[in-house]
Scaffold this active site. Structure first.
Site: not given
Ligand code: AKB
Length: 310
Positions: A10, A13-14, A36-37, A51, A141, A145
């Site tokens: 990854g 990414g940022q 990364d992909i 991947d 998300y 997590k």
């Molecule tokens: C998001 O906004 O989804 C992320 C995070 C807080 O994990 N920046």
């Protein structure tokens, strides 16, 4: 002592973009592989297309490059995962298991995997949120997590997998654009301030969230990986914190540099996500266990962002 060989998954990414750069500085370009992909990417280190959901391909990269440490960053963030919950769950969970299982087999010695403040939900105390508290996430998300945190601890307790994690707050940096998060406004605002002198914010003026400058986030990531194993007393994920602000406060700070800058508010579906997240975080455990310390506050962050983006 065996040589450190690092794979960042990854990497485009940022976080990945800046993490690869810093790891290469510390360990040398030849010790870091970015993946990364995407078909191709511009890094000073070797790049391989990968991947993470393809377990055989992931195993092959790890074996071929004699990888000892993996930073597994590939994930869908909060806003994007709400639009595609099924794939959000799949990528966020299977991507983690792919690496945990290779470590369980002994192919990888150490793993970094990021969690997020998104694990917290509406029943969590919002201010100075403790390390251990009520955790009832409401986004896919956040659920992924939180589940990931439990699995990290399980793999450590059951099979001794050396996995380390921090709960990232909103991250702000100038080197790359964020992709699909609820805290992304705090990056977009700088680009629009310099381009148009105004910004329409998708969160309301008083929505306070925990935030961190990217160089501090990269430092936390490398510091926790470099800490002696016995100092990592928490094998799920550590709270880390630097600052908290709301859209009106960051706009005011930007106005000190660009007096004509204006902000308006048009909250969208991301408001409901932000309303269920903490306003500020208690990170005493990370500070005590592995000496976590941040450098940037809001004033310093705004000055640095504008200087670099200009
Ligand atoms: C998001 O906004 O989804 C992320 C995070 C807080 O994990 N920046």
């Amino acid at each position: 002592m065996s040589e450190t060989r690092i794979l960042v998954i990854g990497a485009c990414g940022q976080v990945g973009t800046e993490l690869v750069e810093e790891l290469a500085k510390r360990f040398g370009n030849e010790s870091v592989i970015a993946s990364d992909i995407r078909e191709s990417a511009n890094f000073d280190v070797e790049y391989v297309k990968l991947d993470v959901l393809d377990r055989e391909a992931t195993r092959k990269v790890i074996v071929d490059y004699k990888i000892t440490e993996v930073y597994q960053l590939a994930a869908l963030l909060s806003a994007t995962a709400e639009k595609n919950p099924e794939f959000g769950w799949k990528l966020n969970m299977d991507g983690l298991f792919s690496i945990l299982d290779l470590a369980k087999e002994g192919l990888v010695k150490k793993i970094f995997w990021p969690s997020s403040i998104a694990v917290f939900g509406p029943t969590t105390p919002r201010d100075n949120t403790p390390q251990r508290t009520v955790i009832e996430p409401t986004t896919v998300y956040g659920i992924s997590k939180f589940a990931g945190e439990r699995w990290c601890e399980y793999y450590f307790n059951r099979w001794g997998v050396d996995v380390r994690s921090v709960r990232y707050p909103g991250l702000i940096g100038f080197k790359s654009l964020p992709g699909g998060g609820t805290t992304d406004y705090a990056v977009d605002i700088f680009h629009q301030a310099l381009k148009d002198g105004k910004y329409e914010c998708f969160l309301s003026a008083d929505t306070s969230l925990p935030m961190m400058y990217m160089s501090d986030a990269v430092k936390a990531t490398i510091d926790i990986m470099q800490a002696p194993a016995e100092d990592i007393k928490n094998r799920s994920s550590y709270n880390i914190s630097a600052m908290s602000f709301n859209p009106a406060e960051i706009a005011q700070e930007i106005q000190k540099h660009i007096p004509s800058f204006s902000i308006s508010y048009e909250p969208d579906f991301r408001q409901a996500i932000a309303d269920n997240w903490p306003a500020s975080i208690n990170d005493d455990d990370a500070r005590a266990d592995w000496n976590w310390a941040h450098s940037y506050d809001l004033k310093k962050l705004v000055t640095d962002m504008l200087e670099n983006l200009r």
